[in-house]
Design a protein around this motif. Structure first.
Motif: not given
Lengths: 134, 134, 134, 134
Positions: C19, C92, C95, C99, C116, C120, C124, D93, D95-99
């Motif tokens: 990741d 995706m 997941q 969420l 949100y 994020i 990133v 956060t 999980q969303l970050k990785a996605l």
DNA sequence: GTGGTCTAGACCACG
DNA sequence: GTGGTCTAGACCACT
């Protein structure tokens, strides 16, 4: 030089080199007695290590496809090429077995598999070396 | 177990294992849905490390030949096997090319090469998996 | 090295590593062609086992984000990154579904959720990789 | 029962169960106070282990989505659902970050990513639970 | 010196 | 009991 290397393949570079020189012989690009570049110059050309080229040449010499002389350099084996040795047959059988099995599982039948093999052969060996006639 | 390993071979053990399992599927010894030994028991059987078995299983799972379940363990992919993918075709072409070239140099002609390939296929895939008919 | 691992987390170390490397690519810290530390040195840096690093690298190679060369070591995939594959979309979607559902139950509405997500994303991917413009 | 499990997924069964129950609450299929099947009957229905169902129920109870009574059995949390906790925010956060990072690398821009997230949200939460209005 | 492979042994999550 | 993960340490092929 007609060699094209894939530096990010999982196939070792020296093996790719061996394969391509053999292909060169098969398709007539390299004829018996033809000279090959010196280890140094080929290494420089391809931008790879001396040892790598040397390893390929040594393997080809070991199998009887090349001759390496101190002065004259490296030449394609003049005269008769080595025939089908037991070692080669073992190796070919092992590899074909794995390919055939996977092909079968993936749905290719015997005819399709052998037709595929023949097509590849004809791509690789377009010209004839004079003794592979039926 | 029907697996026979050559620990002296330069072919990695996990690759030999992969090949033999694929062969097992090809020749009908392993049918879709059939269970395979657990990594531990197969490792014990073959007297190799469980990680080596695991690596083979993971590769076969990745290619779609096996399924790995949490509790039930490992089974042969039920239903449809993966077909001829681009990656497989690339890999097969590369290997066949090298074999064909060397065969040509050693004096086999196209018919002999493809006949050899077909013979190996028929040895490997004696039984029929039901979809490889012409 | 920019990697920070949480050894207490229930997320596997190699996954955290994967990741964070992907994040590094996303935020421009790692650019196409950039070298990554060798498995050994990164393992030493992070004080984890080299196999754990290797597992992460292999997964990233498998997904097409890295290339692993024999000598040069590991580099970020030069040229084009893989696009949105079916597998990625499946993953995706799965997941995000979980969420989104939990977010809904906890009182976030659609706008809040997507805002949100967008926030994020911008955290990133601060720098731009040159092709994600509208 | 509206639950569909993928026994060959790498997502643990109890997690799939948790996710689907949360989804049921999100889309209104399960309303506050609604009864859920007993551990035994649901396990029988889905043909999975008692422990697996129990683990899912316990997790949902722990998070405040379910209540488990000895006599009445299991019911969806009546009254107020838990809001956005720090724990949830951390998890989301991460999980969303990785996605988001992977999406960015694969060429999705911020708008596409958040639009995707919103679309998924609306699929999952078609009905409204009455407090998610802007 | 690099990654590739193999071994040995351990703990944990899952079911 | 199963696979998943991690560690430690070793040898080898490749360059």
């Amino acid at each position: 030089m007609f060699v094209e290397l894939d530096l990010q393949s999982d196939v070792p570079i020296y093996t790719q080199l061996v394969d391509q020189i053999v292909e060169g012989i098969a398709n007539g690009g390299l004829k018996p007695g033809d000279p090959l570049p010196s280890v140094r110059s080929l290494a420089a050309d391809l931008d790879i290590n001396l040892h790598t080229v040397n390893k390929a040449y040594q393997q080809l010499k070991q199998e009887g496809f090349l001759q390496i002389h101190r002065k004259q350099g490296v030449i394609v084996q003049p005269g008769e090429m080595p025939g089908v040795t037991a070692e080669f047959e073992t190796r070919m059988t092992r590899q074909l077995k794995a390919l055939a099995a996977e092909s079968a599982v993936r749905g290719l039948n015997a005819e399709q598999f052998s037709a595929y093999a023949e097509r590849i052969y004809r791509q690789v060996s377009t010209t004839d070396n004079g003794r592979n006639q039926p």
